[in-house]
Scaffold this motif. Sequence first.
Motif, mmCIF file in Angstrom:
data_model
loop_
_atom_site.group_PDB
_atom_site.id
_atom_site.type_symbol
_atom_site.label_atom_id
_atom_site.label_comp_id
_atom_site.label_asym_id
_atom_site.label_seq_id
_atom_site.Cartn_x
_atom_site.Cartn_y
_atom_site.Cartn_z
ATOM 1 N N PHE A 163 47.830 37.296 37.487
ATOM 2 C CA PHE A 163 47.350 36.639 38.698
ATOM 3 C C PHE A 163 46.311 35.566 38.374
ATOM 4 N N GLY A 164 46.310 34.531 39.201
ATOM 5 C CA GLY A 164 45.258 33.535 39.143
ATOM 6 C C GLY A 164 44.075 33.980 39.987
ATOM 7 N N SER A 165 43.033 33.166 39.991
ATOM 8 C CA SER A 165 41.825 33.490 40.757
ATOM 9 C C SER A 165 41.938 33.112 42.226
ATOM 10 N N TRP A 169 47.935 49.790 39.226
ATOM 11 C CA TRP A 169 46.566 49.679 39.706
ATOM 12 C C TRP A 169 46.019 48.342 39.219
ATOM 13 N N TYR A 170 45.342 47.654 40.167
ATOM 14 C CA TYR A 170 44.679 46.399 39.850
ATOM 15 C C TYR A 170 43.220 46.489 40.262
ATOM 16 N N LYS A 171 42.381 45.754 39.544
ATOM 17 C CA LYS A 171 40.961 45.645 39.859
ATOM 18 C C LYS A 171 40.690 44.213 40.305
ATOM 19 N N GLN A 172 39.937 44.062 41.396
ATOM 20 C CA GLN A 172 39.594 42.728 41.879
ATOM 21 C C GLN A 172 38.083 42.575 41.953
ATOM 22 N N PRO A 173 37.485 41.912 40.970
ATOM 23 C CA PRO A 173 36.050 41.632 41.018
ATOM 24 C C PRO A 173 35.775 40.537 42.043
ATOM 25 N N PRO A 174 34.510 40.245 42.305
ATOM 26 C CA PRO A 174 34.176 39.210 43.301
ATOM 27 C C PRO A 174 34.796 37.847 43.017
ATOM 28 N N THR A 199 41.162 57.859 38.139
ATOM 29 C CA THR A 199 39.830 58.421 37.929
ATOM 30 C C THR A 199 39.064 57.605 36.905
ATOM 31 N N ILE A 200 37.838 57.284 37.246
ATOM 32 C CA ILE A 200 36.917 56.637 36.311
ATOM 33 C C ILE A 200 35.875 57.681 35.925
ATOM 34 N N THR A 201 35.778 57.948 34.644
ATOM 35 C CA THR A 201 34.812 58.926 34.130
ATOM 36 C C THR A 201 33.540 58.203 33.709
ATOM 37 N N ALA A 202 32.408 58.804 34.018
ATOM 38 C CA ALA A 202 31.112 58.212 33.634
ATOM 39 C C ALA A 202 31.043 56.754 34.091
ATOM 40 N N SER A 203 31.113 56.571 35.387
ATOM 41 C CA SER A 203 31.179 55.216 35.954
ATOM 42 C C SER A 203 29.992 54.359 35.524
ATOM 43 N N GLN A 204 30.243 53.053 35.505
ATOM 44 C CA GLN A 204 29.215 52.086 35.135
ATOM 45 C C GLN A 204 29.113 51.025 36.227
ATOM 46 N N VAL A 205 27.989 50.341 36.268
ATOM 47 C CA VAL A 205 27.784 49.311 37.285
ATOM 48 C C VAL A 205 28.884 48.252 37.222
ATOM 49 N N VAL A 206 29.363 47.953 36.023
ATOM 50 C CA VAL A 206 30.416 46.930 35.861
ATOM 51 C C VAL A 206 31.754 47.359 36.451
ATOM 52 N N ASP A 207 31.876 48.640 36.810
ATOM 53 C CA ASP A 207 33.101 49.113 37.452
ATOM 54 C C ASP A 207 33.144 48.740 38.928
ATOM 55 N N SER A 208 32.056 48.265 39.470
ATOM 56 C CA SER A 208 32.010 47.890 40.883
ATOM 57 C C SER A 208 33.001 46.768 41.156
ATOM 58 N N ALA A 209 33.913 47.019 42.085
ATOM 59 C CA ALA A 209 34.973 46.066 42.401
ATOM 60 C C ALA A 209 35.830 46.676 43.494
ATOM 61 N N VAL A 210 36.828 45.913 43.938
ATOM 62 C CA VAL A 210 37.849 46.464 44.833
ATOM 63 C C VAL A 210 39.047 46.838 43.975
ATOM 64 N N TYR A 211 39.551 48.037 44.168
ATOM 65 C CA TYR A 211 40.690 48.521 43.393
ATOM 66 C C TYR A 211 41.904 48.657 44.307
ATOM 67 N N GLY A 228 48.260 48.419 48.619
ATOM 68 C CA GLY A 228 47.472 49.147 49.584
ATOM 69 C C GLY A 228 46.344 48.264 50.089
ATOM 70 N N GLU A 229 45.516 48.809 50.963
ATOM 71 C CA GLU A 229 44.441 48.028 51.558
ATOM 72 C C GLU A 229 43.222 47.907 50.641
ATOM 73 N N GLY A 230 43.220 48.681 49.573
ATOM 74 C CA GLY A 230 42.136 48.569 48.612
ATOM 75 C C GLY A 230 40.990 49.534 48.874
ATOM 76 N N THR A 231 40.294 49.892 47.809
ATOM 77 C CA THR A 231 39.094 50.731 47.884
ATOM 78 C C THR A 231 37.943 49.966 47.235
ATOM 79 N N GLN A 232 36.899 49.736 47.999
ATOM 80 C CA GLN A 232 35.700 49.073 47.468
ATOM 81 C C GLN A 232 34.837 50.125 46.770
ATOM 82 N N LEU A 233 34.723 50.011 45.462
ATOM 83 C CA LEU A 233 33.888 50.930 44.692
ATOM 84 C C LEU A 233 32.565 50.253 44.358
ATOM 85 N N THR A 234 31.491 50.921 44.702
ATOM 86 C CA THR A 234 30.157 50.433 44.348
ATOM 87 C C THR A 234 29.493 51.482 43.470
ATOM 88 N N VAL A 235 29.101 51.069 42.275
ATOM 89 C CA VAL A 235 28.402 51.959 41.362
ATOM 90 C C VAL A 235 26.953 51.505 41.299
#
Lengths: 114, 117
Positions: free
Chosen positions: A105-107, B36-41, B78-90, B108-115
């Motif tokens: 995917f792109g940004s 599974w995909y991760k979407q950072p800001p 499952t994310i074990t021992a979560s870290q701040v950098v894991d914060s994102a929408v999954y 899916g509609e996504g899950t916003q994870l905040t660590v």
Amino acid sequence: DAGVTQSPTHLIKTRGQQVTLRCSPKSGHDTVSWYQQALGQGPQFIFQYYEEEERQRGNFPDRFSGHQFPNYSSELNVNALLLGDSALYLCASSLGVREVRGYTFGSGTRLTVV
Amino acid sequence: AQKVTQAQTEISVVEKEDVTLDCVYETRDTTYYLFWYKQPPSGELVFLIRRNSFDEQNEISGRYSWNFQKSTSSFNFTITASQVVDSAVYFCALSEARETSGSRLTFGEGTQLTVNP
């Protein structure tokens, strides 16, 4: 190795106008798919292009059209813009129309319709 | 029609906690793929994992693990021992396998994870 490149990154248009978004696929990829992601929602499939033809289409009106060029790059065109078209538009490239493994995917292009 | 449900809209944890993101899917196909995909800001969707419908083995990759259960149509992450950098929408996604007519991802509609630190 360049990934998927989309342009522009941000765009503001007025209701009723037309817009063209562009996508260059990852090197070695020949298939391009477009997705619309409204704020707070998951991406929705618009259509997929392979061999310069539209192969699959999602539930989007005919105002949404596309094109794929011989170099595999693609354009997404939206006519008669509505406020509801405001969204992040994501382009994904892959190798082969059946390839369900290697989507890149792109940004995205953030389109705001005012 | 295909459908993916992520019932958790938002999850907030403290760093080093384990966290599980749920995904339930619906499809009539016997052959399909789950992602599974991760979407950072920044907005880009980052690929994490792909499973096909014939492979129900659980998978572990570093701090990440996935539990695929065909009997309950679930593909949890499952994310074990979560870290701040894991914060994102999954996002969990499903794709059918077609011979010639192309493929599409149903998200899916996504899950916003905040660590939190």
